[in-house]
Scaffold this active site. Structure first.
Site, PDB file in Angstrom:
ATOM      1  N   GLY A 265       0.803  -1.226   0.000  1.00  0.00           N
ATOM      2  CA  GLY A 265       0.000   0.000   0.000  1.00  0.00           C
ATOM      3  C   GLY A 265       0.835   1.275   0.000  1.00  0.00           C
ATOM      4  O   GLY A 265       0.480   2.255  -0.660  1.00  0.00           O
TER       5      GLY A 265
ATOM      6  N   LYS B 255       2.066 -12.291   3.874  1.00  0.00           N
ATOM      7  CA  LYS B 255       3.411 -12.049   3.330  1.00  0.00           C
ATOM      8  C   LYS B 255       4.356 -13.183   3.742  1.00  0.00           C
ATOM      9  O   LYS B 255       5.101 -13.717   2.916  1.00  0.00           O
ATOM     10  CB  LYS B 255       3.964 -10.709   3.836  1.00  0.00           C
TER      11      LYS B 255
HETATM   12  N1  LIG Z   1       4.964  -9.468  13.026  1.00  0.00           N
HETATM   13  C1  LIG Z   1       4.977  -8.352  12.309  1.00  0.00           C
HETATM   14  N2  LIG Z   1       6.162  -7.827  11.901  1.00  0.00           N
HETATM   15  C2  LIG Z   1       6.194  -6.697  11.175  1.00  0.00           C
HETATM   16  N3  LIG Z   1       5.075  -6.010  10.796  1.00  0.00           N
HETATM   17  C3  LIG Z   1       3.871  -6.502  11.159  1.00  0.00           C
HETATM   18  C4  LIG Z   1       3.771  -7.687  11.935  1.00  0.00           C
HETATM   19  N4  LIG Z   1       2.450  -7.930  12.152  1.00  0.00           N
HETATM   20  C5  LIG Z   1       1.779  -6.960  11.561  1.00  0.00           C
HETATM   21  N5  LIG Z   1       2.599  -6.077  10.940  1.00  0.00           N
HETATM   22  C6  LIG Z   1       2.124  -4.914  10.209  1.00  0.00           C
HETATM   23  O1  LIG Z   1       1.899  -5.340   8.870  1.00  0.00           O
HETATM   24  C7  LIG Z   1       2.092  -4.200   8.024  1.00  0.00           C
HETATM   25  C8  LIG Z   1       2.196  -4.679   6.576  1.00  0.00           C
HETATM   26  O2  LIG Z   1       0.910  -5.086   6.163  1.00  0.00           O
HETATM   27  P1  LIG Z   1       0.012  -4.188   5.186  1.00  0.00           P
HETATM   28  O3  LIG Z   1       0.086  -2.753   5.586  1.00  0.00           O
HETATM   29  O4  LIG Z   1      -1.320  -4.834   5.116  1.00  0.00           O
HETATM   30  O5  LIG Z   1       0.788  -4.464   3.869  1.00  0.00           O
HETATM   31  P2  LIG Z   1       0.893  -3.832   2.405  1.00  0.00           P
HETATM   32  O6  LIG Z   1       2.262  -3.189   2.389  1.00  0.00           O
HETATM   33  O7  LIG Z   1       0.828  -5.030   1.510  1.00  0.00           O
HETATM   34  O8  LIG Z   1      -0.208  -2.857   2.174  1.00  0.00           O
HETATM   35  C9  LIG Z   1       3.316  -3.556   8.595  1.00  0.00           C
HETATM   36  O9  LIG Z   1       3.464  -2.212   8.195  1.00  0.00           O
HETATM   37  C10 LIG Z   1       3.076  -3.710  10.112  1.00  0.00           C
HETATM   38  O10 LIG Z   1       2.403  -2.570  10.606  1.00  0.00           O
END
Ligand SMILES: Nc1ncnc2c1ncn2[C@@H]1O[C@H](COP(=O)(O)OP(=O)(O)O)[C@@H](O)[C@H]1O
Ligand SMILES: NC(=O)OP(=O)(O)O
Length: 313
Positions: free
Chosen positions: A11, A275
């Site tokens: 995103g 991921k």
């Molecule tokens: N265990 C974890 N380690 C790192 N980040 C995590 C973890 N669990 C949740 N996150 C969150 O997940 C986010 C990435 O997911 P998201 O924002 O949905 O991804 P995208 O970049 O695909 O839009 C990170 O920015 C962080 O805030």
């Protein structure tokens, strides 16, 4: 030596609206051009949650304004529209960045259909957030008036959720392979791909769903025989005990360690969990393959082994 790399853009690579996207894509193009400049072959996939939600909302408003004139627009068509305009911005952003560096390489977007199983249980259990965040009042109104499914998203507000079946195969894979072999930078499987399933004969029918782009990128990376799958997001590394005092950032993860941490609930569903799952699936799919999860602006350092979380056997 140059690697074949599939990049999945999150995103933060695209922003939440049109002006944000124009700005974000400039930065994204720099990060991708860094890898191309180093001699890597790059294939780009991207998300579409905010964008497909915006398009779907606009199309639904149009139908409500005059149902005789504007028949409802299927969600699969909204996904196709999101691929089109995100691809348009990425093509232009990358074209400009590459030409500025004296690199004359074609960039092309493939409107990509991805096959799903119409019996996938995900159709009965919507989990994929799309569109903008809402207040509780706005969400309650949507549920009452339109029967939408909504969730409370990690303390950040409410979002509509739609079905997100698993990607099975990529319909346009031969075209994508040919374009990569011809030296083009290809944007494919945007928004996880346009979800379709086979019906009678050769007909493909659009499905009302949004596929997870991390899972689709994993299928794409396998089917183009990539060396590396890079998932670019808003954190530099994956953590266990994320957000807690005992938080620990990880440099490396084996599939077995990842499975253990998954079972212990370290990765949030809908954000980090897909991921890590996609990274594990790719790393295990053939010898020598690895995945990397890192920040957009750290992609070059990540490929050089200087940062990010590397997932490999
Ligand atoms: N265990 C974890 N380690 C790192 N980040 C995590 C973890 N669990 C949740 N996150 C969150 O997940 C986010 C990435 O997911 P998201 O924002 O949905 O991804 P995208 O970049 O695909 O839009 C990170 O920015 C962080 O805030
Ligand atoms: N389709 C998809 O996974 O989009 P996001 O990455 O924006 O959630």
């Amino acid at each position: 030596m140059g690697k074949r790399i599939v990049i999945a853009l999150g995103g933060n690579a695209l922003g939440n609206n049109l002006p944000e996207q124009m700005i974000a894509v400039k930065q994204t193009s720099k990060a991708i051009a860094d890898l191309i400049e180093e001699g890597h072959e790059v294939i780009i996939a991207h998300g579409n949650g905010p964008q497909v939600g915006m398009i779907q909302k606009a199309m639904a408003e149009l139908t409500r304004s005059d149902p005789e004139k504007y028949i409802p627009c299927p969600l699969s068509v909204c996904v196709a529209m999101s691929q089109g305009y995100i691809g348009y911005d990425l093509q232009n952003g990358l074209r400009e960045e590459l030409l500025d560096r004296g690199i004359n390489k074609g960039v092309a977007t493939v409107l990509t259909q991805v096959e799903v199983d119409p019996l996938d249980p995900a159709f009965q259990n919507p989990t994929k957030p799309i569109g903008a965040f809402m207040t509780k009042e706005e969400a309650d109104k949507l549920v009452a008036e339109r029967g939408y499914n909504v969730i409370e998203d990690a303390g950040r507000g409410y979002r509509r959720v739609v079905a997100s079946p698993k990607p099975q195969s990529i319909i346009e894979i031969e075209s994508i392979r040919d374009m990569v072999s011809a030296g083009l930078v290809v944007v494919a499987c945007g928004g996880g791909g346009i979800p379709v399933y086979k019906t009678e004969g050769h007909h493909l029918k659009g499905a009302a769903a949004v596929i997870d782009k991390d899972f689709a990128s994993c299928v794409l990376a396998q089917q183009v025989n990539a060396d590396t799958l890079i998932i670019l997001t808003a954190v530099e590394k994956v953590a266990i005990n994320f957000g807690k005092p005992e938080e620990q950032w990880l440099d490396e993860l084996t599939p077995d360690q990842a499975r253990k941490y998954i079972s212990e609930g370290h990765f949030a569903p809908g954000s980090m969990l897909p991921k890590v799952q996609a990274a594990v699936e790719f790393a295990e799919s053939a010898p020598g393959r690895s995945a990397l999860i890192t920040l957009l602006e750290k992609a070059k350092d990540g490929v050089a082994g200087k940062t990010g979380t590397a997932i490999h056997l």
